[in-house]
Motif scaffolding. Structure first.
Motif, mmCIF file in Angstrom:
data_model
loop_
_atom_site.group_PDB
_atom_site.id
_atom_site.type_symbol
_atom_site.label_atom_id
_atom_site.label_comp_id
_atom_site.label_asym_id
_atom_site.label_seq_id
_atom_site.Cartn_x
_atom_site.Cartn_y
_atom_site.Cartn_z
ATOM 1 N N VAL A 1 0.868 -1.173 0.000
ATOM 2 C CA VAL A 1 0.000 0.000 0.000
ATOM 3 C C VAL A 1 0.904 1.222 0.000
ATOM 4 O O VAL A 1 1.781 1.347 0.843
ATOM 5 N N SER A 2 0.741 2.089 -0.987
ATOM 6 C CA SER A 2 1.582 3.290 -1.006
ATOM 7 C C SER A 2 0.787 4.449 -1.590
ATOM 8 O O SER A 2 -0.124 4.240 -2.394
ATOM 9 N N GLY A 3 1.167 5.657 -1.193
ATOM 10 C CA GLY A 3 0.449 6.867 -1.622
ATOM 11 C C GLY A 3 0.343 6.942 -3.128
ATOM 12 O O GLY A 3 1.294 6.612 -3.844
ATOM 13 N N THR A 4 -0.819 7.348 -3.628
ATOM 14 C CA THR A 4 -1.000 7.328 -5.076
ATOM 15 C C THR A 4 -0.625 8.656 -5.714
ATOM 16 O O THR A 4 -0.711 9.712 -5.078
ATOM 17 N N SER A 5 -0.183 8.587 -6.967
ATOM 18 C CA SER A 5 0.058 9.821 -7.696
ATOM 19 C C SER A 5 -0.897 9.902 -8.882
ATOM 20 O O SER A 5 -0.680 10.629 -9.829
ATOM 21 N N TYR A 6 -1.932 9.062 -8.845
ATOM 22 C CA TYR A 6 -2.924 9.056 -9.926
ATOM 23 C C TYR A 6 -4.230 9.673 -9.428
ATOM 24 O O TYR A 6 -4.483 9.725 -8.228
ATOM 25 N N ALA A 7 -5.054 10.058 -10.386
ATOM 26 C CA ALA A 7 -6.351 10.628 -10.019
ATOM 27 C C ALA A 7 -7.206 9.578 -9.328
ATOM 28 O O ALA A 7 -7.842 9.819 -8.307
ATOM 29 N N SER A 8 -7.222 8.359 -9.904
ATOM 30 C CA SER A 8 -7.889 7.276 -9.192
ATOM 31 C C SER A 8 -6.827 6.241 -8.844
ATOM 32 O O SER A 8 -6.027 5.860 -9.700
ATOM 33 N N PRO A 9 -6.781 5.819 -7.585
ATOM 34 C CA PRO A 9 -5.698 4.939 -7.152
ATOM 35 C C PRO A 9 -5.710 3.601 -7.884
ATOM 36 O O PRO A 9 -6.749 3.136 -8.349
ATOM 37 N N ARG A 10 -4.538 3.006 -7.973
ATOM 38 C CA ARG A 10 -4.428 1.721 -8.676
ATOM 39 C C ARG A 10 -4.677 0.577 -7.714
ATOM 40 O O ARG A 10 -4.217 0.600 -6.585
ATOM 41 N N ARG A 11 -5.395 -0.408 -8.208
ATOM 42 C CA ARG A 11 -5.667 -1.602 -7.403
ATOM 43 C C ARG A 11 -5.398 -2.803 -8.282
ATOM 44 O O ARG A 11 -6.042 -2.981 -9.303
ATOM 45 N N THR A 12 -4.414 -3.596 -7.896
ATOM 46 C CA THR A 12 -4.112 -4.781 -8.695
ATOM 47 C C THR A 12 -4.050 -5.985 -7.782
ATOM 48 O O THR A 12 -3.454 -5.922 -6.708
ATOM 49 N N ALA A 13 -4.654 -7.060 -8.223
ATOM 50 C CA ALA A 13 -4.614 -8.284 -7.413
ATOM 51 C C ALA A 13 -4.204 -9.453 -8.287
ATOM 52 O O ALA A 13 -4.726 -9.620 -9.383
#
Ligand code: TYD
Ligand code: MG
Length: 461
Positions: A316-328
């Protein structure tokens, strides 16, 4: 005029034409016409006449009472591998059709050639190679160093010639590698098309039943899963096994997704080595990284009839995108979204401003909700950058209200964890269990009723 031996049937409305069209002229659907042999009804009449039934007459009393039916014990043939037999439900059943599907290059040919060579000690085995030349198979056979038993090999793509050979040799086991490469000359469709795959498989099935041969078919799965079509065979065959794994990692998982002769969701675990596939004796160790870092949690999944200890990793790390990335990887992304939402709501973590990556160690796929608490614990641990306590198992399904729900087979899971040296387990309080289930687990058993309670206990200690 020569009558064509096949018709094109719309899979959506059933209309028939003599010619292929991209669009069904009757119902207007696209790409639904599939070629079919015309001889099906003729064959039925032939069978009826053999059985002494007039094709027009209704036949009285062919049904029997089930209690009076004689039971024949199923005799199973061993595939040569304990893991393979386990997935088959105890071995191959003569007269049955087993489809082994999987991505190209995953090791299907290797598995079946090895199994064929081991079986050849007890049974007569015919290996039909429709993709590779006999020479290529021989080179692989030598590489596998299992040359003590002899087996018959046939390099052929023509269905009729393959059927003829099976009738002549009368083997106990036939392996077809692969069903997509076989070709029925009576159909104009290209080999690998739905029509060809279905026609070839049903012709082979009729022969298998007649001669009581155990038939193993290899089928490729393409990304789209349509053209190569093992999907169209699933209803026809007795068992569908998939051979999965990460091509870049060494282990492979054989899984039954349909089995008329055994349990489904049974797993067999192999490792690909320089000289072929070997069975993994202690699979939990394979999925257990024993990493001690923030973001790592351990769970026990229950697959088929056995439990596996598996490590989960979250970042889990701070996002630099408009919508955070979620990958599984190895877990459904929707499940991850749901768990993140529960964490955000019930633990007040501002996860919508953080990217979140989740992976199951060893590339295993987990689709049971009992893994929820482990996933949540891994995410919180990575978010707070606090390691979870050592040798601790997390088990529990998360409700949307943040409560912990019951998991099935808790005692078996705890036994497996205990066997591998785990001393602590966080489990749902609601798990109603007989006390014998806990006996084997003489470690610390923490019963939590909610996510907040479970995570609090885990991170406090
Ligand atoms: P293969 O059985 O040909 O795959 P499939 O039939 O599913 O397409 O296996 C392909 C891969 O396996 C190939 O990339 C090389 C690897 N391999 C080994 O690592 N060790 C071996 O002993 C063999 C025979 C193959
Ligand atoms: Mg192959």
């Amino acid at each position: 005029m020569v009558r064509s031996a096949s018709v094109f049937v719309c899979q959506s409305c059933g209309a028939q034409t003599n010619q292929f069209f991209g669009r069904c002229s009757s119902c207007g659907s696209w790409n639904t016409l599939v070629e079919q042999k015309l001889s099906l009804s003729k064959e039925r009449n032939k069978r009826r006449s053999i059985e002494g039934i007039a094709s027009s007459a209704l036949t009285p009393l062919r049904a029997e009472s089930i209690s009076a039916l004689a039971t024949k014990p199923i005799k199973r043939l061993s595939s040569g591998y304990r893991e393979f037999d386990r997935v088959l439900g105890g071995g191959l059943v003569p007269g049955s059709l087993v489809l082994v599907g999987g991505d190209p290059g995953i090791g299907k040919s290797t598995l079946l050639l090895q199994s064929a060579s081991l079986m050849a000690g007890q049974q007569s085995v015919l290996y039909v190679t429709a993709e590779e030349s006999a020479q290529q198979v021989k080179l692989r056979w030598q590489r596998l160093q299992i040359t003590e038993n002899d087996l018959q090999i046939l390099a052929e793509t023509d269905l009729d010639l393959v059927l003829q050979e099976i009738e002549l040799i009368k083997p106990d086991v036939v392996i077809i590698d692969s069903i997509q490469a076989l070709n029925d000359e009576n159909l104009t469709s290209a080999s690998g098309s739905v029509a060809q795959v279905r026609e070839c498989a049903s012709a082979l099935q009729r022969l298998a039943k007649k001669q009581n041969v155990a038939l193993l078919l290899v089928g490729h799965v393409t990304k789209e899963g349509i053209l190569a079509g093992p999907k169209v065979l699933e209803h026809l065959v007795d068992a569908v096994l998939t051979f999965e794994g990460d091509r870049f990692a060494n282990h492979r998982v054989l899984r039954a997704i349909k089995n008329r002769f055994g349990a489904t969701f049974e797993l067999g675990i192999f490792e690909m080595q320089g000289s072929g596939l070997i069975e993994v004796e202690n699979p939990s160790e394979l999925f257990l990284g024993r990493d001690s870092a923030a973001g790592v949690a351990t769970i026990v999944t229950y697959e088929g009839t056995r439990s596996l200890v598996v490590e989960l990793q979250a970042l889990v790390s701070g996002t630099s995108y408009a919508s955070p990335r979620r990958t599984a990887t190895g877990i459904e992304t929707n499940r991850l979204h749901q768990i993140l939402a529960v964490l955000e709501k019930h633990l007040g973590l501002p996860l919508s401003r953080f990217d979140c990556y989740l992976a199951v160690a060893g590339g295993l796929d987990i689709d049971e909700p009992a893994a929820d608490l482990g996933i949540a614990a891994a995410i919180v641990s990575s978010f707070k950058e606090i390691k979870l306590p050592k040798a601790t198992i997390f088990l529990g399904e998360l409700g949307l209200g943040g409560q912990l729900r019951q998991v099935g087979q808790l005692s078996q899971r705890l036994n497996e964890a205990h066997r591998l040296g785990f001393k602590r387990a966080v489990v749902p309080k609601v798990n109603i269990m007989d006390s014998t289930g806990y006996m084997e687990f003489d470690g610390d058993l923490i019963k939590a009723s909610s996510l907040a309670e479970a995570v609090g206990i885990a991170l406090d200690s």
